[in-house]
Scaffold this active site. Structure first.
Site, short mmCIF file in Angstrom:
data_model
loop_
_atom_site.label_atom_id
_atom_site.label_comp_id
_atom_site.label_asym_id
_atom_site.label_seq_id
_atom_site.Cartn_x
_atom_site.Cartn_y
_atom_site.Cartn_z
N THR A 16 4.19 13.00 1.32
CA THR A 16 3.84 14.20 2.30
C THR A 16 3.88 15.47 1.55
OG1 THR A 16 6.10 13.76 3.31
CG2 THR A 16 4.25 12.79 4.70
N ARG A 24 -0.96 5.37 8.10
CA ARG A 24 -0.92 4.11 8.09
C ARG A 24 0.28 3.54 9.08
NH1 ARG A 24 -3.28 -0.54 5.10
NH2 ARG A 24 -2.37 -2.57 6.33
N GLN A 91 3.66 1.27 -0.83
CA GLN A 91 2.84 0.99 0.13
C GLN A 91 1.78 2.17 0.08
OE1 GLN A 91 6.48 1.23 2.97
NE2 GLN A 91 5.13 -0.24 4.12
N VAL A 93 -1.67 4.22 -1.52
CA VAL A 93 -2.77 3.68 -2.27
C VAL A 93 -3.22 5.26 -3.23
CG1 VAL A 93 -3.50 2.39 -0.30
CG2 VAL A 93 -4.30 4.67 -0.08
N ASP A 94 -2.28 5.94 -3.16
CA ASP A 94 -2.74 7.40 -3.67
C ASP A 94 -2.64 7.56 -5.25
OD1 ASP A 94 0.06 7.75 -4.15
OD2 ASP A 94 0.36 8.64 -2.06
N HIS A 111 -0.65 -2.37 -0.90
CA HIS A 111 -1.82 -1.80 -0.02
C HIS A 111 -3.12 -1.60 -0.83
CE1 HIS A 111 1.06 -1.15 3.59
NE2 HIS A 111 0.74 -2.40 3.20
N CYS A 122 -19.09 -10.30 -3.81
CA CYS A 122 -18.69 -10.95 -5.23
C CYS A 122 -17.63 -10.43 -5.92
CB CYS A 122 -20.11 -10.51 -5.96
SG CYS A 122 -20.14 -8.84 -6.69
N CYS A 144 -23.30 -3.13 -3.20
CA CYS A 144 -23.22 -3.48 -4.42
C CYS A 144 -24.33 -3.73 -5.47
CB CYS A 144 -22.38 -5.02 -4.24
SG CYS A 144 -21.94 -5.60 -5.98
N ASN A 210 15.13 8.21 3.99
CA ASN A 210 14.19 8.34 4.97
C ASN A 210 14.51 9.34 6.13
OD1 ASN A 210 11.52 7.41 5.94
ND2 ASN A 210 12.30 6.72 7.61
ZN LIG Z 1 -21.22 -7.71 -5.15
#
Ligand SMILES: [Zn+2]
Length: 245
Positions: A16, A24, A91, A93-94, A111, A122, A144, A210
């Site tokens: 943050t 999330r 956790q 994704v950054d 995550h 695929c 894709c 926290n």
């Molecule tokens: Zn594909």
């Protein structure tokens, strides 16, 4: 002196200070806005082209934020450089732990990550930059290039399982570590949150940093409520001083 294996579990709270809101968590933006939550819910995303168009536009905007790591991310990387074995279970994704200097192989992204896209059919992967360039060029929902399947970011959406390989490694680290520091996580999103309990059950010293209470505070040997940006560098430099080279 034997070096401890330090596991750092990080949640939204560590980022943050880098300007990334908590999307999330239990009180995150997605949970408070059902329409926004649909954008990151696998079943809606797969079923509705309009949801996908809006998701791609949101990814375009998020890229513009281009967040930088903050003092807490840098402190974790510095502990690793001091010679203390460190593993990050995040956790987020950054990708900010890696950008702060943590070797990618020592960061488990529970995550997934937002730097790549993945094909839902695929499983081909590629850089998010490439997919966003196609959106910029006018493809509202780029398919894709290998198989025509639906593309999404390589993050774990609501309704998707965590990667069992990543989760297995995270469990092994939680069992093996001597120090487990949970930082900026409400420890309410499973199965990631349970790792704190696993670590404590296997004898690790549990520290929780926290702002809000967590369900694991009673198991912790130390609970820190001070702001992460100042508290974590202090904690970790003490560890580096004690166990570093
Ligand atoms: Zn594909």
């Amino acid at each position: 002196m034997a070096k401890p294996l330090v596991a750092v579990l990080s949640g939204a709270g560590i980022s943050t200070d880098s300007g990334i809101p908590d999307y999330r968590g239990p009180n995150g933006l997605w949970r408070r806005d059902p329409e926004a939550e649909k954008l990151v819910t696998y079943a809606y995303y797969m079923a509705d082209p309009e949801i996908r168009r809006r998701s791609w536009q949101l990814r375009r905007k998020n890229r513009a934020l281009s967040a930088e790591p903050n003092a807490a991310h840098r402190a974790v990387a510095e502990l690793e450089r001091s010679g203390v074995p460190v593993r990050v279970l995040t956790q987020n994704v950054d990708g900010l732990h890696q950008r702060a200097g943590m070797p990618a192989r020592k960061v488990l992204e529970l995550h997934g990550n937002a730097r790549e896209f993945v094909c839902t059919k695929c499983h081909a992967r590629g850089s998010m930059e490439d997919a966003l360039a196609r959106v910029e060029a006018g493809e509202e929902d780029p398919p894709c290039l290998e198989c025509g399947g639906i593309l999404k970011s390589a993050t774990v959406m609501f309704g998707q399982s965590l990667d069992p390989v990543v989760l297995g490694e995270a469990l092994s680290i939680s069992k093996a570590c001597t120090v487990f520091i949970a930082v900026g996580s409400t420890l309410q999103v499973q199965p990631a949150a349970g790792l704190a309990g696993v670590a404590a059950d296997h004898g690790a010293r549990l520290t929780i940093v926290n702002a809000e209470p967590t369900p694991y505070d009673d198991l912790a040997e130390e609970v820190v409520r001070e702001p992460i940006g100042t508290a974590l560098p202090g904690l970790l430099s003490a560890l580096a001083g004690r166990y570093g080279d």
